[in-house]
Design a protein around this motif. Structure first.
Motif, PDB file in Angstrom:
ATOM      1  N   LEU A  56      54.680  64.955  35.546  1.00  0.00           N
ATOM      2  CA  LEU A  56      55.356  63.508  36.347  1.00  0.00           C
ATOM      3  C   LEU A  56      56.857  63.284  36.082  1.00  0.00           C
ATOM      4  CD1 LEU A  56      54.160  60.653  37.425  1.00  0.00           C
ATOM      5  CD2 LEU A  56      54.224  59.815  35.052  1.00  0.00           C
ATOM      6  N   VAL A  89      50.037  63.138  41.839  1.00  0.00           N
ATOM      7  CA  VAL A  89      50.614  61.825  41.791  1.00  0.00           C
ATOM      8  C   VAL A  89      49.942  61.083  43.043  1.00  0.00           C
ATOM      9  CG1 VAL A  89      52.758  60.398  42.062  1.00  0.00           C
ATOM     10  CG2 VAL A  89      53.061  62.592  40.759  1.00  0.00           C
ATOM     11  N   CYS A  94      58.780  56.765  40.960  1.00  0.00           N
ATOM     12  CA  CYS A  94      58.285  57.919  40.440  1.00  0.00           C
ATOM     13  C   CYS A  94      58.285  59.027  41.581  1.00  0.00           C
ATOM     14  CB  CYS A  94      56.914  57.866  39.906  1.00  0.00           C
ATOM     15  SG  CYS A  94      55.382  57.999  40.727  1.00  0.00           S
ATOM     16  N   LYS A 116      52.756  51.277  43.131  1.00  0.00           N
ATOM     17  CA  LYS A 116      53.599  52.298  42.467  1.00  0.00           C
ATOM     18  C   LYS A 116      54.011  51.717  40.997  1.00  0.00           C
ATOM     19  CE  LYS A 116      56.882  54.434  44.534  1.00  0.00           C
ATOM     20  NZ  LYS A 116      58.250  54.354  45.037  1.00  0.00           N
TER      21      LYS A 116
END
Ligand SMILES: [Zn+2]
Length: 672
Positions: free
Chosen positions: A173, A238, A232, A247
């Motif tokens: 991530l 994801v 991100c 988000k």
């Protein structure tokens, strides 16, 4: 389960618990436990890790203090470029921004998200399998600096993601956000710097940026940084988000702190959000210099794309600067607790951002020169970090014809002692030993353990003695009577007796302690020792030349200059004479010519029952020996007290002679 397994299980539990409390505190802003309870859990984990070092993993919450200093930062290539936002300053800019987006997207109205624009530093973070592994600055947008160790010290940044129930953590991530300093923390940081005689940070952004780019993570750890995440990078595992808000909420469910946001419909919605944000800017706990406006819909964002290094779908709508013009009535000098002379402009009172400002700091002589602020000038004033008012610029067209540059005083305005520049040239300090502005600190130092060692004379008492006017110089301490002391708040009969007794005791001292106690800048205990050997009587220093002082062992040119100036100052000579007249008797160092310690290297380890480590050191040195910090083949004796550890072991391995406390005392006595 064996011991280790039990410890490992408990450590895992503590990781989870501490992560949970961090999440409550930094993400939800609603802690469940007190700071003390939190610290207790942290200490338990530290103890476990001390016993079982293999439990000390990089993602442990204990690992925030940071490792060793780096020579320079490594480079990190960002997985996706880090963009920076274009700025707009007026409603017209907003109208054009909205128009352009509507045209490109082909819709009559756009939904936006508005966030307070932090005045901080952009960062990119990488988590692998939920653990924080790398963090970088933006750099040029493609390549940034690796500041992982420094980021680890930020308490609001989770070392491990803390997913809420049912949320799956992606293998990799990468998130983006901003490091900043809260107003309260900024103020505290500057207060601390002021106390330590360090130059103040002009604004929170400088402080945050400077702290994050410290090569020594321990320095960063001492700075109260905070972090918010807002972006991100897409990747495996994801989720694909429909909106920006989705988000942000996802980041929150992973345990990452996010900034507040507000959804706004169309141009009118953004205008309302802006007005509200502008009005409420001073209520926020951190400094904001505008509002970020972003398109909420992720599909629309993709279609809009970017131009050069800025996205088309977002813009920073800056607040108008809170600057006002006013007149400089006078420029004064303020003397801080460490003797630092700070120029301050006294202004014709003016309202800036809702607060009346009548004074503005000019930081230091260089800053004053650079801005060339003069008495009678018309200047623009702004509040930096919403806290400290500062002068932005001078309106030269309005400068009076007869104005002259401000002359920085060569003497302290409080006590008239000579003021000299620090070695780094930024700060000018008063050199007066009895300067009332610095007296509390000086008295505290004078009484400290390695100095005159006056038991019972701590911070609070020193402050009381100075504020009541009882003590204006060191020597006044020796004129104190029990009756004087009893008039002070919270001073009991017994404490007064004890203090008088320790004052009396302190008179029998050594030249080394005496010189150290004077609080000469740069003169620590070791330098005081070398000075005492070269100048066994203080009066010798009154007439010593700069060359004489430079010849002293380990005294460099800067230090020699400081020492020379100190003893030339009549006020300091007076303070020393007064102390001697009050009965203080600094004994000249004895130069040992014989005995078992002469020229020997001694290591002290473990606790002794009869004397402190410092006392033992002093006794050895008085007899011509040297005390070293670690055992080597060159060590002549190791004195091992109770609970001696690795040094004793090393001495045994190397076959160095070991003395217990009893043997050591006997040796001292035969060579008294
Ligand atoms: Zn002074």
């Amino acid at each position: 389960m064996d011991d280790f397994q039990k410890a490992a299980a408990r450590a895992r539990e503590l990781h989870r618990e501490l992560a949970h409390h961090n999440y409550r505190y930094y993400v939800l802003d609603s802690p469940e436990v007190s700071d003390a309870q939190y610290d207790k859990l942290m200490r338990e984990l530290q103890d476990l890790e001390a016993k079982h070092p293999s439990l000390q993993t990089p993602d442990s919450p204990t690992q925030r203090v940071g490792g060793a200093a780096a020579e320079e930062f490594g480079e990190v290539v960002h997985r996706a470029p880090m963009l920076s936002l274009a700025n707009i300053f007026e409603d017209q800019g907003l109208i054009e921004f909205d128009e352009r987006i509507r045209k490109l997207v082909g819709l009559p109205g756009i939904a936006y998200v508005c966030e307070p624009k932090l005045d901080g530093l952009a960062i990119a973070l990488r988590y692998e399998k939920g653990a924080f592994v790398q963090g970088a600055t933006r750099g040029d947008g493609t390549t940034g600096e690796d500041v992982t160790s420094n980021l680890r010290t930020i308490r609001s940044l989770p070392m491990s993601l803390f997913p809420q129930d049912g949320v799956k953590v992606p293998d990799v991530l990468e998130v983006r956000g901003e490091v900043f300093i809260r107003k309260k923390d900024f103020q505290k940081l500057n207060e601390k710097r002021e106390e330590e005689g360090e130059p103040l940070f002009a604004n929170p952004r400088n402080a945050a940026a400077g702290s994050l780019r410290q090569l020594d993570p321990r320095m960063t750890a001492a700075r109260p940084l905070s972090v918010f995440l807002y972006e991100c990078v897409p990747g495996e595992g994801v989720p694909v988000f429909k909106t920006h808000i989705e988000k942000l909420e996802y980041l929150k469910t992973l345990g990452l702190p996010i900034n507040q946001y507000r959804r706004a419909e169309g141009l009118e919605g953004v205008r309302q959000a802006y007005d509200a944000s502008l009005k409420g800017r001073h209520e926020l706990p951190f400094e904001v210099d505008g509002m970020v406006v972003k398109v909420d819909d992720e599909d629309q964002r993709k279609r809009l794309g970017q131009v050069s290094k800025s996205p088309r779908w977002a813009v920073a709508y800056k607040f108008p600067p809170e600057e006002e013009s006013t007149e400089v009535m006078d420029i004064g000098i303020q003397v801080g607790r460490t003797g630092a002379l700070t120029p301050v402009a006294h202004l014709k009172p003016v309202k800036v951002g809702g607060v009346t400002v009548a004074r503005a700091t000019l930081h230091n002589e260089d800053e004053l020169r650079r801005k060339d602020v003069r008495k009678g000038d018309t200047v623009f004033v702004r509040r930096a970090g919403d806290v400290i008012p500062e002068i932005v610029s001078v309106v030269l067209s309005k400068r009076p014809a007869d104005s002259a540059p401000f002359e920085f005083p060569k003497h302290c305005p409080v006590c008239d002692a000579v003021a000299t520049k620090d070695e780094d040239g930024a700060i000018i300090r008063c050199t007066g030993a009895s300067c009332p502005a610095q007296l509390v600190e000086k008295i505290r130092h004078f009484a400290s353990r390695l100095a005159m060692d006056i038991e019972g004379l701590g911070d609070k008492l020193a402050a009381q003695l100075v504020s009541t006017g009882r003590v204006k110089a060191f020597a006044d301490l020796y004129a104190l009577t029990k009756e004087n002391l009893l008039t002070l708040e919270r001073m009991g009969d017994k404490s007064a007796d004890n203090l008088i007794a320790s004052l009396e005791r302190s008179k029998q001292t050594t030249q080394r302690r005496f010189l150290y106690s004077l609080g000469i800048r740069h003169v620590g205990d070791a330098t005081a020792k070398a000075l005492a050997e070269a100048f066994p009587q203080s009066e010798m220093l009154f007439t010593a030349s700069l060359e004489d002082i430079s010849r002293v062992k380990d005294v460099g040119p800067i230090m020699a200059q400081v020492i020379h100036t100190f003893f030339q100052e009549p006020q300091n000579q007076e303070a020393i004479r007064a102390l001697l007249a009050a009965g203080v008797q600094p004994a000249a160092p004895q130069v040992a010519t014989g005995g078992p310690f002469v020229g020997k290297s001694v290591v002290l380890t473990g606790a002794m029952t009869g004397m402190t480590r410092e006392q033992a050191k002093e006794e050895v040195e008085r007899r011509g020996g040297k005390v070293a910090g670690s055992v080597s083949r060159k060590t002549d004796f190791v004195v091992a007290g109770e609970d001696a550890g690795s040094k004793l072991k090393k001495a045994q391995e190397l076959g160095v002679r070991i003395l217990d406390e009893h043997a050591f005392l006997q040796m001292l006595q035969t060579n008294a």
